[in-house]
Design an enzyme around this catalytic site. Structure first.
Site, PDB file in Angstrom:
ATOM      1  N   ARG A 155       0.829  -1.307   0.070  1.00  0.00           N
ATOM      2  CA  ARG A 155       0.228   0.061  -0.010  1.00  0.00           C
ATOM      3  C   ARG A 155       0.736   1.256  -0.015  1.00  0.00           C
ATOM      4  NH1 ARG A 155      -1.500  -3.869   3.775  1.00  0.00           N
ATOM      5  NH2 ARG A 155      -3.300  -4.377   3.930  1.00  0.00           N
ATOM      6  N   ILE A 236      11.829   4.453   4.461  1.00  0.00           N
ATOM      7  CA  ILE A 236      10.834   4.664   5.581  1.00  0.00           C
ATOM      8  C   ILE A 236      10.036   3.517   6.007  1.00  0.00           C
ATOM      9  CG2 ILE A 236      10.270   7.154   4.697  1.00  0.00           C
ATOM     10  CD1 ILE A 236       7.440   5.688   3.847  1.00  0.00           C
ATOM     11  N   ARG A 238      12.193  -0.221   7.612  1.00  0.00           N
ATOM     12  CA  ARG A 238      12.913  -0.446   8.943  1.00  0.00           C
ATOM     13  C   ARG A 238      14.205  -0.434   8.748  1.00  0.00           C
ATOM     14  NH1 ARG A 238       8.531   0.247  10.814  1.00  0.00           N
ATOM     15  NH2 ARG A 238       7.343  -1.127  12.217  1.00  0.00           N
ATOM     16  N   GLU A 267      17.142   1.822  16.922  1.00  0.00           N
ATOM     17  CA  GLU A 267      16.592   3.094  17.324  1.00  0.00           C
ATOM     18  C   GLU A 267      16.461   2.904  18.712  1.00  0.00           C
ATOM     19  OE1 GLU A 267      12.911   3.505  15.277  1.00  0.00           O
ATOM     20  OE2 GLU A 267      13.651   3.387  13.381  1.00  0.00           O
ATOM     21  N   HIS A 285      11.852   8.662  13.056  1.00  0.00           N
ATOM     22  CA  HIS A 285      10.905   7.597  12.589  1.00  0.00           C
ATOM     23  C   HIS A 285       9.340   8.314  12.803  1.00  0.00           C
ATOM     24  CE1 HIS A 285       9.960   3.121  12.934  1.00  0.00           C
ATOM     25  NE2 HIS A 285       9.007   3.761  12.281  1.00  0.00           N
ATOM     26  N   ILE A 286       9.009   9.183  11.898  1.00  0.00           N
ATOM     27  CA  ILE A 286       7.803  10.165  12.037  1.00  0.00           C
ATOM     28  C   ILE A 286       7.154  10.048  10.861  1.00  0.00           C
ATOM     29  CG2 ILE A 286       8.517  11.413  13.811  1.00  0.00           C
ATOM     30  CD1 ILE A 286       9.248  13.620  11.500  1.00  0.00           C
TER      31      ILE A 286
HETATM   32  C1  GLV Z   1       5.747   2.616  11.246  1.00  0.00           C
HETATM   33  O1  GLV Z   1       6.771   2.428  11.182  1.00  0.00           O
HETATM   34  C2  GLV Z   1       4.858   1.557  11.232  1.00  0.00           C
HETATM   35  O2  GLV Z   1       5.134   0.417  11.000  1.00  0.00           O
HETATM   36  O3  GLV Z   1       3.517   1.814  11.260  1.00  0.00           O
END
Ligand code: GLV
Length: 323
Positions: A155, A236, A238, A267, A285-286
């Site tokens: 997605r 974005i 891992r 992290e 991580h935002i």
């Molecule tokens: C954020 O990293 C998530 O997996 O929702």
């Protein structure tokens, strides 16, 4: 009343909803980043609303004598030992869909910031070095007609592809399974079965896959060496999808041109060589951090907990991770 542990403060609306059917405890920021704290406290609870920063390990799950459900406040659930949970008849749920658009926007934002050198240029100005308009200052990469290679076309990968397409980029992708033809057509995306081939052809490489045994350190020295010198890397997903030492080396030696990283392998620690790397944007991580999305994430997790505690059948539990 059932007892629920929420490991970190989350939006008030979600807490109020959970309190309508359970006795709720909210952990202080950071407390449950340690396995010991979870093992110590978990025996009291029927439900756990965990964060991706909580190690919901084999030991934690076994200590959860009353535990019936773990709902992760995230789409990724690599912090949970799902196999053990299933063996212990503990249900596990995550929160897909509700964060897709926020993450798509954010990935596009990172790409724009990185390709147009926002960070360096702003620092230059703040350092008092902007002494007049410069015809050769901070020349970046224009996106139109460039190729973005997306690893992980779920997605979020698709949401990013959609945005990148609107900027005139060509889309290629690698995924566990090729997408249905209608979706490929709609995204004008080409499937590349070999991720190394994808890396070679990408002006921008974006990681949008889950962390699994197959994707752990997928971006390693070998892959980085295949990338074009002008290539940019965006992550974005891992942190552990990248071998951070190898990436830092590639950035320092200008084997690739830059990276925007929202996630890190250990992290909240960040590899020191990444901190000093050129053309590197590092963020805490935002990607899903909007008011709307974080509330929606919480509500989805809360509904999964309620459904399990009410004894609903599996198909009525939202986003249950199946065996
Ligand atoms: C954020 O990293 C998530 O997996 O929702």
């Amino acid at each position: 009343m059932p007892k629920i542990l929420i490991t970190e403060p989350i939006p008030d609306e979600v807490i109020a909803y959970l309190e309508s059917f359970a006795s709720v405890t909210i952990g202080k920021k950071g407390t449950y980043q340690s396995e010991e704290a979870l093992v110590r406290d978990i025996p009291d609870y029927d439900g756990l609303l965990s964060m991706l920063s909580n190690p919901v390990s084999d030991t934690v799950l076994k200590a959860g004598k009353n535990l019936k459900v773990v709902a992760n406040f995230a789409v990724g659930y690599d912090n949970i030992d799902v196999e053990t949970a299933h063996k212990l008849e503990i249900k596990v749920a995550n929160t897909p869909d509700v964060l897709t658009e926020a993450c798509g926007d954010y990935a596009m934002g990172l790409l724009l910031a990185l390709s147009r050198k926002f960070k360096e240029a702003e620092q230059y100005l703040r350092d008092g070095k902007f002494t007049g308009w410069e015809p050769l200052g901070f020349l970046g990469m224009e996106l139109r007609d460039r190729t973005i290679g997306i690893i992980g076309m779920g997605r979020i990968g698709q949401a990013f592809a959609n945005r990148a397409r609107a900027f005139g980029m060509n889309i290629i992708y690698h995924n566990r399974a090729k997408l249905a033809e209608e979706i490929e057509k709609e995204l004008e995306a080409e499937f590349i079965s070999d991720h190394k081939e994808l890396a070679k052809r990408s002006d921008v490489l974006s990681l949008n896959c889950p962390l699994t045994n197959e994707t752990h350190h997928l971006v390693n020295q070998e892959l980085l060496e295949l990338m074009p010198e002008h290539a940019l890397l965006i992550n974005i997903s891992r942190g552990a999808v990248i071998d951070e030492a190898a990436l830092a080396q590639a950035l320092h030696s200008e084997k690739i041109a830059g990276a925007a990283l929202d996630v890190f392998e250990k992290e909240p620690e960040v590899h020191p060589d990444l901190l000093s790397a050129p053309n590197t944007i590092l963020l805490p991580h935002i990607a899903s951090a909007t008011h709307r999305t974080r509330e929606a994430i919480g509500m989805l997790a809360a509904k999964a907990i309620l459904s399990v505690l009410e004894g609903k059948p599996d198909h009525e539990i939202p986003n249950l991770i199946s065996r």
